[in-house]
Every structure is written in structure tokens, then in C-alpha cells.
Motif scaffolding. Structure first.
Motif, PDB file in Angstrom:
ATOM      1  N   TRP A   1      40.548  52.560  33.152  1.00 50.04           N
ATOM      2  CA  TRP A   1      39.235  52.029  33.577  1.00 50.04           C
ATOM      3  C   TRP A   1      37.467  52.752  33.450  1.00 50.04           C
ATOM      4  O   TRP A   1      37.453  52.048  32.767  1.00 50.04           O
ATOM      5  CB  TRP A   1      39.187  51.050  35.165  1.00 50.04           C
ATOM      6  CG  TRP A   1      38.060  49.767  35.074  1.00 50.04           C
ATOM      7  CD1 TRP A   1      37.401  49.800  36.062  1.00 50.04           C
ATOM      8  CD2 TRP A   1      38.306  48.603  34.476  1.00 50.04           C
ATOM      9  NE1 TRP A   1      36.653  49.078  35.743  1.00 50.04           N
ATOM     10  CE2 TRP A   1      37.105  48.344  34.798  1.00 50.04           C
ATOM     11  CE3 TRP A   1      38.762  47.868  33.776  1.00 50.04           C
ATOM     12  CZ2 TRP A   1      36.648  46.775  34.292  1.00 50.04           C
ATOM     13  CZ3 TRP A   1      38.353  47.463  33.247  1.00 50.04           C
ATOM     14  CH2 TRP A   1      37.290  46.414  33.612  1.00 50.04           C
TER      15      TRP A   1
ATOM     16  N   MET B   1      38.717  49.346  41.018  1.00 46.21           N
ATOM     17  CA  MET B   1      39.870  49.887  40.761  1.00 46.21           C
ATOM     18  C   MET B   1      40.804  50.553  40.282  1.00 46.21           C
ATOM     19  O   MET B   1      41.780  50.689  40.984  1.00 46.21           O
ATOM     20  CB  MET B   1      39.521  49.745  38.891  1.00 46.21           C
ATOM     21  CG  MET B   1      40.758  49.306  37.737  1.00 46.21           C
ATOM     22  SD  MET B   1      41.078  47.520  37.782  1.00 46.21           S
ATOM     23  CE  MET B   1      39.582  47.071  37.307  1.00 46.21           C
TER      24      MET B   1
ATOM     25  N   TYR C   1      41.025  44.904  30.905  1.00 44.01           N
ATOM     26  CA  TYR C   1      42.309  45.310  32.376  1.00 44.01           C
ATOM     27  C   TYR C   1      43.029  44.500  31.933  1.00 44.01           C
ATOM     28  O   TYR C   1      44.080  45.323  32.358  1.00 44.01           O
ATOM     29  CB  TYR C   1      41.563  44.514  33.141  1.00 44.01           C
ATOM     30  CG  TYR C   1      42.184  44.410  34.328  1.00 44.01           C
ATOM     31  CD1 TYR C   1      42.474  45.688  34.905  1.00 44.01           C
ATOM     32  CD2 TYR C   1      43.530  43.621  34.548  1.00 44.01           C
ATOM     33  CE1 TYR C   1      43.384  45.914  36.419  1.00 44.01           C
ATOM     34  CE2 TYR C   1      44.501  43.459  36.117  1.00 44.01           C
ATOM     35  CZ  TYR C   1      44.156  44.694  36.821  1.00 44.01           C
ATOM     36  OH  TYR C   1      45.346  45.058  37.476  1.00 44.01           O
TER      37      TYR C   1
END
Length: 397
Positions: free
Chosen positions: A138, A14, A120
Motif C-alpha cells: 500500500w 493499513m 487494494y
């Protein structure tokens, strides 16, 4: 430890998805990093044994295996009775997954992909002004909330739908927001109460100019409630206005309803709010509105979680509010400026020496705090009964 390895890999991917260097060199490369990041944690959820998660065998295997028996959703929903007759949209997700595969492993993977993708997308929606570090949000999600998706299957999905619904409301996209909020209420009925509370909070702070007064008022009212709750219950029971069965909800003679462990665990978060207010461009009108909304939600989360001393149901209701910590703390850290810890003057040269702390240091400290809280709650206390992780497919015992 499997969890930490998976969290590290997913968060790293991420992080790379937001790398300007990679995205400039390889066009649209961020999409693949995001997909891999979501897939890693979704596969990890899917291949776990059905002993991982308290409610797995109740609202997991049985509901899914029951959906396989029917050829159409209408027959499945109208014919199901008892424990298996749950909220319609959760049953619909089970039915859709059963059309693709009859394996519970696939259903848990499918459910996890849906929840993680919604989370997300919510983070991205909240990050329209690029005020939030997506990778930090995240990893916050993984350490704060991901573990609940292994246990609270219906509610986790409802929270994800409600969260993305509010992310659209936050950006004044009311129609699509309403769609997601309705879906959330059809996934777990408790989300209807939570949605009304969050929406009321949002518009209250949006239209009331004196936001500090709103914050002070709720703190005073909640403190009075905590102090008075047990004496009030005793008085009502003595007066025969409440049944004696409510005696089980009275935890101490003093009447205090505070959970000191939860207060200690929340202290670092409180400090982030304090330092963000003192050392940031909070006077910017938009940042000011966001700050007070997140602070208000944090206070509500704290209050409702404390009410579990009366009824444990409140601890689950607080999850609808706790999820906002995934974006609030990364947002607050992003708008912070470096601030002085201490300074002194050298005796000979008479030069001023100043020690400052950068917001990146705050971010690192916060992540270590989340890891410590995760370890305490998941490993030591055993919340959700997801530790140790066991997977026959991955040969992890």
C-alpha cells in the motif's frame, strides 16, 4: 508536508488492518481500518484545488460539468463531441457521479475511492498465499503511483481496472478477469495494447520451461534496439522512407536511447531482484514462476520507459507495467532469507563474527528509497504538477 502526513496515516491504518492481535481481539476490525485508510487518501484527492494535476481542467472539470447537462447517459454520450468525447466508461463514471452531486469535488473523491479500492482489492488478490506484506504494498502504491491519479484521470482508472483484471487472471479466474480487462479498454484505449502485452508475457512464462532464456533474449534484443534506434532512424530519413519531421526524435549522434537518470533510479530495484534470487526459497516452483514473471515485467517496464526517448507516449505506456512494482518488491522481500554482508575472525578468541541483514531491514531501506524517488520526481522535477498541494477546503495554501 501534507502528502507525507496523509501517506503516513493511511499506511499506518493499513498496517493495523493486518494486525493479528487487533483482529483476534476485535472481530472484523480490519475492515474499518481498510475503509479509513482508503477514505483518507480519497478525501485528500477530492478536496484538492483544480490546479493540482496537469490535466484536471481538461479531462476533469469540463467532462464532469458537461455530463450534468444531460438526463440520460445515451444522450450524453451521443451528443458530446470534440475534446469532451472520451472513452465511454470514463464518461459513464462522470455521469454516475453527476447524478449524486454536481460538485467537481465529489467527482474527484468518487473517482479516487474507485481507483484506491480497486488497487487494494488487487493487492489482496495477489496476496492469496500470504506472501505479500499488504501495508508495504500500500505504501508502495502511494509513493509510486498515487500521484499519477491526480493528473492522468482516465488512464489511472484504466490501470486500476487492468491491474485487478490481471490479479484474477493470476489466480486463474478467467471470466471475471476478462470483464475487468474489457472495462479497462473502455476507460482508456491504450490499456488494450498494455493488456495484450501483459497477458502474452504471463502465458509465455507460464508455458516456456526455460525462463532464463526468455529473460536473456529480451535483454539482448532491447540492448541492440537502444544502440541501433537512432542510426536506423537516420538511415530511413536519408533514404526518404521517413519524413524529416522524425528528426525531432533523434536525441544524440551516438544512437544510444538510454535515460541514465532512470537507470540510476532503478538500481535499488535491480538489487532486490538479484538478492531475492540468491537469498530466498526461489527454487520453490510457484515462487520461481512468480519471480520470473515479475522480473520480465520489470524489464519490459524499463524498456518501454526508455523508448520515451523516441516518443513521450511510451512513458505513459510504461505505467501499466510499473504498477506491478507495488506487489513484486514486497513479494521478493517476503521470500528472502537473512544473508551475510561480511564476516571476520576475532584474532584472540578466533571466533567468527558475522554481520547479517534481515529482510525487514531491506524493507525499510526500500521504503526510504521510494520516499527519495517520490521527493525527486514530485517535488524537484514536478511530475504531474501536483506539488505543492493546495486546498481551499482544507485551507492549505
Amino acid at each position: 508536508m501534507p502528502y507525507i502526513i496523509v501517506f503516513f496515516l493511511s499506511s499506518s491504518l493499513m498496517y493495523f488492518s493486518n494486525s493479528r492481535i487487533l483482529n483476534n481481539k476485535y472481530k472484523n476490525s480490519h475492515i474499518w481500518f481498510v475503509i479509513l485508510s482508503i477514505l483518507i487518501v480519497s478525501i485528500f484527492a477530492g478536496v484538492r484545488n483544480d490546479t493540482i494535476g496537469t490535466d484536471m481542467k481538461v479531462y476533469g472539470n469540463y467532462v464532469f460539468l458537461d455530463s450534468i447537462k444531460y438526463s440520460d447517459f445515451y444522450s450524453y454520450y451521443t451528443s458530446t463531441v470534440g475534446w469532451f468525447k472520451v472513452e465511454p466508461f470514463y464518461m459513464f463514471i462522470n455521469f454516475i457521479a453527476s447524478r449524486i452531486s454536481t460538485s467537481p469535488v465529489f467527482f474527484y473523491f468518487f473517482l479516487s475511492v474507485l481507483i484506491n479500492t480497486l488497487m487494494y482489492m488487487s493487492i489482496i488478490n495477489f496476496n492469496i498465499k500470504n506472501h505479500i506484506n499488504v501495508a508495504m504494498s500500500w505504501i508502495s502504491y502511494l509513493l509510486i503511483y498515487y500521484g499519477y491519479t491526480f493528473n492522468l484521470l482516465r488512464q489511472s482508472l484504466a490501470i486500476a481496472f487492468l491491474f485487478i483484471g490481471f490479479s484474477y487472471l493470476y489466480n486463474e479466474k478467467y471470466k471475471i478477469s476478462s470483464v475487468f480487462i474489457v472495462i479497462a479498454s473502455l476507460t482508456h484505449y491504450s490499456s488494450l495494447v498494455a493488456s495484450l502485452l501483459i497477458i502474452f508475457s504471463y502465458f509465455l512464462l507460464k508455458f516456456v520451461k526455460n525462463k532464463k532464456l526468455v529473460i536473456y533474449s529480451i535483454i539482448i534484443l532491447s540492448t541492440i534496439s537502444f544502440i541501433a534506434i537512432n542510426p536506423i532512424l537516420k538511415m530511413l530519413i536519408t533514404s526518404n522512407l521517413l519524413s524529416e519531421k522524425y528528426l525531432m526524435y533523434i536525441n544524440n549522434s551516438g544512437g544510444l536511447g538510454f535515460s541514465w537518470k532512470s537507470i540510476i533510479l532503478k538500481v535499488p530495484v535491480i538489487f532486490v531482484f538479484i538478492y531475492a534470487y540468491r537469498y530466498s526459497n526461489i527454487n520453490d516452483s510457484k515462487n520461481n514462476d512468480d519471480y520470473f514473471f515479475f522480473l520480465f515485467i520489470f524489464i519490459l517496464d524499463f524498456i518501454i520507459y526508455q523508448l520515451r526517448m523516441i516518443n513521450v507516449t511510451f512513458s505513459r505506456m510504461s505505467l501499466y507495467l510499473q504498477i506491478y512494482q507495488v506487489i513484486s518488491i514486497p513479494f521478493l522481500i517476503s521470500i528472502m532469507e537473512s544473508f551475510k554482508i561480511f564476516g571476520f575472525e576475532l584474532p584472540l578468541s578466533k571466533k567468527n563474527v558475522t554481520f547479517k541483514i534481515h529482510k525487514n531491514s531491506i524493507a525499510c531501506i526500500y521504503v526510504f528509497y521510494l520516499i527519495a524517488v517520490w521527493y525527486y520526481q514530485i517535488v524537484l522535477v514536478g511530475i504531474n504538477e501536483i506539488y505543492p498541494y493546495v486546498s481551499d477546503i482544507l485551507r492549505i495554501k
